[in-house]
Design an enzyme around this catalytic site. Structure first.
Site, mmCIF file in Angstrom:
data_model
loop_
_atom_site.group_PDB
_atom_site.id
_atom_site.type_symbol
_atom_site.label_atom_id
_atom_site.label_comp_id
_atom_site.label_asym_id
_atom_site.label_seq_id
_atom_site.Cartn_x
_atom_site.Cartn_y
_atom_site.Cartn_z
ATOM 1 N N GLU A 151 -16.219 6.042 5.892
ATOM 2 C CA GLU A 151 -15.372 5.315 6.899
ATOM 3 C C GLU A 151 -15.460 6.226 7.854
ATOM 4 O O GLU A 151 -15.377 7.587 7.781
ATOM 5 C CB GLU A 151 -13.899 5.348 6.737
ATOM 6 C CG GLU A 151 -13.167 6.782 5.807
ATOM 7 C CD GLU A 151 -11.868 6.282 5.028
ATOM 8 O OE1 GLU A 151 -11.297 5.388 5.796
ATOM 9 O OE2 GLU A 151 -11.326 6.710 4.665
ATOM 10 N N ARG A 205 0.355 -0.932 0.203
ATOM 11 C CA ARG A 205 0.019 0.381 0.023
ATOM 12 C C ARG A 205 0.866 1.375 0.078
ATOM 13 O O ARG A 205 0.659 2.185 -0.505
ATOM 14 C CB ARG A 205 -0.836 -0.042 1.040
ATOM 15 C CG ARG A 205 -2.099 1.336 1.081
ATOM 16 C CD ARG A 205 -3.351 0.589 2.433
ATOM 17 N NE ARG A 205 -2.615 1.007 3.205
ATOM 18 C CZ ARG A 205 -3.255 0.936 4.395
ATOM 19 N NH1 ARG A 205 -4.488 0.133 4.672
ATOM 20 N NH2 ARG A 205 -3.143 0.982 5.758
ATOM 21 N N LYS A 233 -2.157 6.567 1.100
ATOM 22 C CA LYS A 233 -2.286 7.286 2.764
ATOM 23 C C LYS A 233 -0.970 8.546 2.584
ATOM 24 O O LYS A 233 -0.118 7.890 2.898
ATOM 25 C CB LYS A 233 -1.738 6.230 3.904
ATOM 26 C CG LYS A 233 -2.444 6.423 4.743
ATOM 27 C CD LYS A 233 -1.957 4.329 5.397
ATOM 28 C CE LYS A 233 -2.645 4.181 6.998
ATOM 29 N NZ LYS A 233 -2.767 5.670 7.228
HETATM 30 N N1 PMP Z 1 -9.423 4.645 7.360
HETATM 31 C C1 PMP Z 1 -8.583 5.393 7.594
HETATM 32 C C2 PMP Z 1 -8.888 6.935 7.439
HETATM 33 C C3 PMP Z 1 -6.870 4.985 8.058
HETATM 34 O O1 PMP Z 1 -6.240 6.289 8.359
HETATM 35 C C4 PMP Z 1 -6.885 3.972 8.337
HETATM 36 C C5 PMP Z 1 -5.701 3.800 9.313
HETATM 37 N N2 PMP Z 1 -5.323 4.444 10.790
HETATM 38 C C6 PMP Z 1 -7.979 2.961 8.402
HETATM 39 C C7 PMP Z 1 -8.811 2.993 7.847
HETATM 40 C C8 PMP Z 1 -7.623 1.525 9.260
HETATM 41 O O2 PMP Z 1 -6.406 1.083 8.400
HETATM 42 P P1 PMP Z 1 -5.939 -0.182 8.465
HETATM 43 O O3 PMP Z 1 -6.377 -1.073 9.030
HETATM 44 O O4 PMP Z 1 -5.392 -0.825 7.587
HETATM 45 O O5 PMP Z 1 -5.336 -0.257 9.665
#
Ligand code: PMP
Length: 285
Positions: free
Chosen positions: A184, A52, A151
């Site tokens: 989200e 990622r 990200k």
């Molecule tokens: N959405 C956002 C905006 C995030 O920053 C994160 C990570 N903290 C997630 C979802 C969850 O992603 P992951 O399970 O890969 O940590």
């Protein structure tokens, strides 16, 4: 010994771990990051996190100055140097420093930083009682502006919504996309349970394609719970039997109230608890 931070192949103690005030990560949020968990000395799904990270880099045209294998080695070295077996890793790549102008091609010194530390989790009682959240008025970034699948170091969109949540006394806030559908939370993905079926917004709803989200879907499939990745509205949230969030830091955390509406019985539901305990088995085994 002070915490040792890895910067471009060298360790510095926390107080001496510094980068330039001209760094574009600071000036413009011009960079990318990952947040990973380490359990029993092993980084959970490091390959997926690095994939990622590299995808974020390709999307913003940022050349990462080392290869994936060297990055994985550096992460493990940072953990062992700091004697951390259970903790949190923050991996950061900035575009580096140049002049004060916007031109990203004026710089050629991307900074790679690895921080391994202990993690401040939500209090244990929140996993037992469940979270209360609100819907933020701040919508998630439009995918055609800054795709949430990147990200990036620019988290102001999420921080604006987090402020709304905290001001309302909530640790998390739900964000909608530009269509008004569920996207989200500020740092977590969201799932609903309705009549034994699991629902979560699709990757193109304007979300980070979470690695814990993927693990939750896999666990659900393994235990015979059907999962649909479909567009969801606040109405679906309010009328769900259960709701939970997923994230590397939060793992799986139940949500029991959204915008003052109790979800289901107002207590963490059985499917959420089943997935949470399976997730803990998976990570702690
Ligand atoms: N959405 C956002 C905006 C995030 O920053 C994160 C990570 N903290 C997630 C979802 C969850 O992603 P992951 O399970 O890969 O940590």
């Amino acid at each position: 010994m002070a915490l040792q931070i890895w910067i471009n192949g060298e360790f510095f103690s926390k107080e001496d771990a510094k980068i330039s005030v001209y760094d574009r990560g600071l000036l413009y949020g011009d960079g990318i990051f990952e947040g990973m968990r380490c359990y029993n000395g092993k980084v959970f799904r490091m390959e997926e996190h690095l994939k990622r990270l590299w995808e974020s880099a390709r999307s913003i045209l940022l050349p990462i100055p080392i290869d994936i294998q060297s990055m994985a080695k550096a992460v493990n070295e940072t953990l062992s140097t700091n004697k951390i077996t259970d903790g949190y890793i923050r991996l950061i790549v900035t575009r580096g420093s140049g002049s004060l102008g916007l031109d990203p091609f004026e710089t050629s010194n991307p900074q790679v930083i690895i921080i391994a530390d202990h993690i401040a989790l939500y209090p244990k009682e929140l996993y037992e009682k469940g979270l209360e959240i609100i819907t933020a008025a701040t919508i998630r970034n439009h995918s055609a502006a800054l795709n949430p699948r990147i990200k990036s170091l620019n988290y102001l969109n999420n921080i604006m919504a987090k402020i709304e949540g905290l001001k309302a006394g909530c640790q998390e806030a739900l964000m909608l996309n530009h269509k008004g559908d569920i996207a989200e939370c500020t740092g977590d993905n969201i799932f609903l349970v309705k009549e034994g079926h699991l629902y979560t917004p699709p990757a193109d709803a304007g979300i980070l394609d979470g690695i814990t989200r993927k693990a939750a879907i896999e666990i659900a499939n393994e235990v015979g719970i059907e999962v649909s990745e479909i567009a969801l509205t606040r109405h679906d949230v309010f009328t769900a039997d259960e709701c939970f969030l997923t994230g590397s830091a939060a793992e799986i955390i139940p949500v029991v109230k959204v915008d003052d509406r109790p979800i289901g019985t107002g207590k963490p539901g059985p499917i959420t608890q089943q997935l949470l305990s399976k997730f803990q088995e998976l990570t702690r085994s």
